[in-house]
Design a protein around this motif. Structure first.
Motif, PDB file in Angstrom:
ATOM      1  N   THR A 149       3.774   5.804   0.062  1.00  0.00           N
ATOM      2  CA  THR A 149       2.678   6.497   0.740  1.00  0.00           C
ATOM      3  C   THR A 149       2.101   5.581   1.821  1.00  0.00           C
ATOM      4  O   THR A 149       2.276   4.351   1.758  1.00  0.00           O
ATOM      5  N   SER A 150       1.397   6.160   2.761  1.00  0.00           N
ATOM      6  CA  SER A 150       0.862   5.365   3.873  1.00  0.00           C
ATOM      7  C   SER A 150      -0.125   4.302   3.386  1.00  0.00           C
ATOM      8  O   SER A 150      -0.263   3.256   4.020  1.00  0.00           O
ATOM      9  N   SER A 151      -0.777   4.551   2.251  1.00  0.00           N
ATOM     10  CA  SER A 151      -1.729   3.571   1.712  1.00  0.00           C
ATOM     11  C   SER A 151      -1.034   2.316   1.179  1.00  0.00           C
ATOM     12  O   SER A 151      -1.698   1.316   0.873  1.00  0.00           O
ATOM     13  N   GLN A 152       0.283   2.379   1.077  1.00  0.00           N
ATOM     14  CA  GLN A 152       1.032   1.221   0.625  1.00  0.00           C
ATOM     15  C   GLN A 152       1.545   0.364   1.789  1.00  0.00           C
ATOM     16  O   GLN A 152       2.256  -0.623   1.566  1.00  0.00           O
ATOM     17  N   THR A 153       1.181   0.751   2.993  1.00  0.00           N
ATOM     18  CA  THR A 153       1.438  -0.116   4.146  1.00  0.00           C
ATOM     19  C   THR A 153       0.649  -1.401   3.949  1.00  0.00           C
ATOM     20  O   THR A 153      -0.568  -1.357   3.776  1.00  0.00           O
ATOM     21  N   SER A 154       1.349  -2.537   3.963  1.00  0.00           N
ATOM     22  CA  SER A 154       0.694  -3.789   3.628  1.00  0.00           C
ATOM     23  C   SER A 154       1.671  -4.941   3.851  1.00  0.00           C
ATOM     24  O   SER A 154       2.826  -4.736   4.210  1.00  0.00           O
ATOM     25  N   VAL A 155       1.185  -6.153   3.637  1.00  0.00           N
ATOM     26  CA  VAL A 155       2.054  -7.312   3.553  1.00  0.00           C
ATOM     27  C   VAL A 155       2.163  -7.687   2.075  1.00  0.00           C
ATOM     28  O   VAL A 155       1.140  -7.859   1.412  1.00  0.00           O
ATOM     29  N   TYR A 156       3.386  -7.798   1.607  1.00  0.00           N
ATOM     30  CA  TYR A 156       3.639  -8.070   0.202  1.00  0.00           C
ATOM     31  C   TYR A 156       4.135  -9.502   0.025  1.00  0.00           C
ATOM     32  O   TYR A 156       5.051  -9.938   0.714  1.00  0.00           O
ATOM     33  N   PHE A 157       3.510 -10.198  -0.911  1.00  0.00           N
ATOM     34  CA  PHE A 157       3.899 -11.571  -1.198  1.00  0.00           C
ATOM     35  C   PHE A 157       4.377 -11.698  -2.635  1.00  0.00           C
ATOM     36  O   PHE A 157       3.762 -11.160  -3.562  1.00  0.00           O
ATOM     37  N   CYS A 158       5.444 -12.438  -2.784  1.00  0.00           N
ATOM     38  CA  CYS A 158       5.925 -12.840  -4.096  1.00  0.00           C
ATOM     39  C   CYS A 158       5.446 -14.268  -4.344  1.00  0.00           C
ATOM     40  O   CYS A 158       5.353 -15.071  -3.411  1.00  0.00           O
ATOM     41  N   ALA A 159       5.150 -14.577  -5.594  1.00  0.00           N
ATOM     42  CA  ALA A 159       4.750 -15.932  -5.954  1.00  0.00           C
ATOM     43  C   ALA A 159       5.396 -16.313  -7.278  1.00  0.00           C
ATOM     44  O   ALA A 159       5.784 -15.441  -8.068  1.00  0.00           O
ATOM     45  N   ILE A 160       5.500 -17.618  -7.511  1.00  0.00           N
ATOM     46  CA  ILE A 160       6.045 -18.117  -8.765  1.00  0.00           C
ATOM     47  C   ILE A 160       5.160 -19.241  -9.288  1.00  0.00           C
ATOM     48  O   ILE A 160       4.448 -19.890  -8.522  1.00  0.00           O
ATOM     49  N   SER A 161       5.215 -19.468 -10.591  1.00  0.00           N
ATOM     50  CA  SER A 161       4.530 -20.629 -11.165  1.00  0.00           C
ATOM     51  C   SER A 161       5.260 -21.052 -12.428  1.00  0.00           C
ATOM     52  O   SER A 161       5.928 -20.250 -13.084  1.00  0.00           O
ATOM     53  N   GLU A 162       5.122 -22.336 -12.738  1.00  0.00           N
ATOM     54  CA  GLU A 162       5.791 -22.870 -13.933  1.00  0.00           C
ATOM     55  C   GLU A 162       5.149 -22.346 -15.196  1.00  0.00           C
ATOM     56  O   GLU A 162       5.824 -22.057 -16.177  1.00  0.00           O
TER      57      GLU A 162
END
Lengths: 112, 112
Positions: A82-95
């Motif tokens: 949907t248009s509301s999901q227009t965004s910048v998406y980030f993945c992250a990791i942690s130990e």
């Protein structure tokens, strides 16, 4: 730099289409996360994973699903964008849980 | 409702002077705080953290101060350098919680 690769880096798609974003890590970290960044909201957690096949919802999980079949890969799926999901998406990791997270360079997703 | 707030969207400082970035939080259960720096088209990079058992943590030019009674933390950068120009995010979590909450960011410009 932590070995995190997000793909694609940019995507434009239409409303109603399925979209899958991929996060790949080479650090063998247990925890992986998906965030979205929007103006006025900072970074908000969508889903996270604490091991293979172990996932849980974050603050803004509606409309998203995730899967983690291997330690190194964490997929984010928008079943019907949907248009509301227009965004910048980030993945992250942690130990470990509650430890500093290392981020990928993001995916800019535009839904028209 | 934003649990972590950065009320200054932007800040400009002369090179060599001190930069002070502020962050307020509302949840008294938060006990672990981090600062991230973000350049355009890149993911956030972890800078420094502080636990609620401390009121100060230092790492080179970066110092984070925590005032638990005021629910306020600040990041001091001394001396500021042009390469410090970036967006800075603060984040907070609780031991009993399940995620980090991020502020909306402050854009720092260091003027040569």
């Amino acid at each position: 730099d932590a070995g995190i690769t997000q793909s694609p880096r940019h995507k434009v798609t239409e409303t109603g289409t399925p979209v899958t974003l991929r996060c790949h890590q080479t650090e063998n970290h247990r925890y992986m996360y998906w965030y979205r960044q929007d103006p006025g909201h900072g970074l908000r957690l969508i889903h996270y994973s604490y091991g293979v096949k172990d996932t849980d919802k974050g603050e803004v999980s509606d409309g998203y699903s995730v899967s983690r079949s291997k330690t190194e890969d964490f997929l984010l799926t928008l079943e019907s964008a949907t248009s509301s999901q227009t965004s910048v998406y980030f993945c992250a990791i942690s130990e470990g849980w509650n430890q500093p997270q290392h981020f990928g360079d993001g995916t800019r997703l535009s839904i028209l | 409702d934003q649990q972590v707030k950065q009320n200054s969207p932007s800040l400009s400082v002369q090179e060599g002077r001190i930069s002070i970035l502020n962050c307020d939080y509302t949840n008294s259960m938060f006990d672990y705080f981090l600062w991230y720096k973000k350049y355009p088209a890149e993911g956030p990079t972890f800078l420094i953290s502080i636990s609620s058992i401390k009121d100060k943590n230092e790492d080179g030019r970066f110092t984070v101060f925590l005032n638990k009674s005021a629910k306020h933390l600040s990041l001091h950068i001394v001396p500021s350098q042009p390469g410090d120009s970036a967006v800075y995010f603060c984040a907070a979590s609780a031991q009993v919680g399940n995620q980090f909450y991020f502020g909306t960011g402050t854009s720092l410009t260091v003027i040569p």
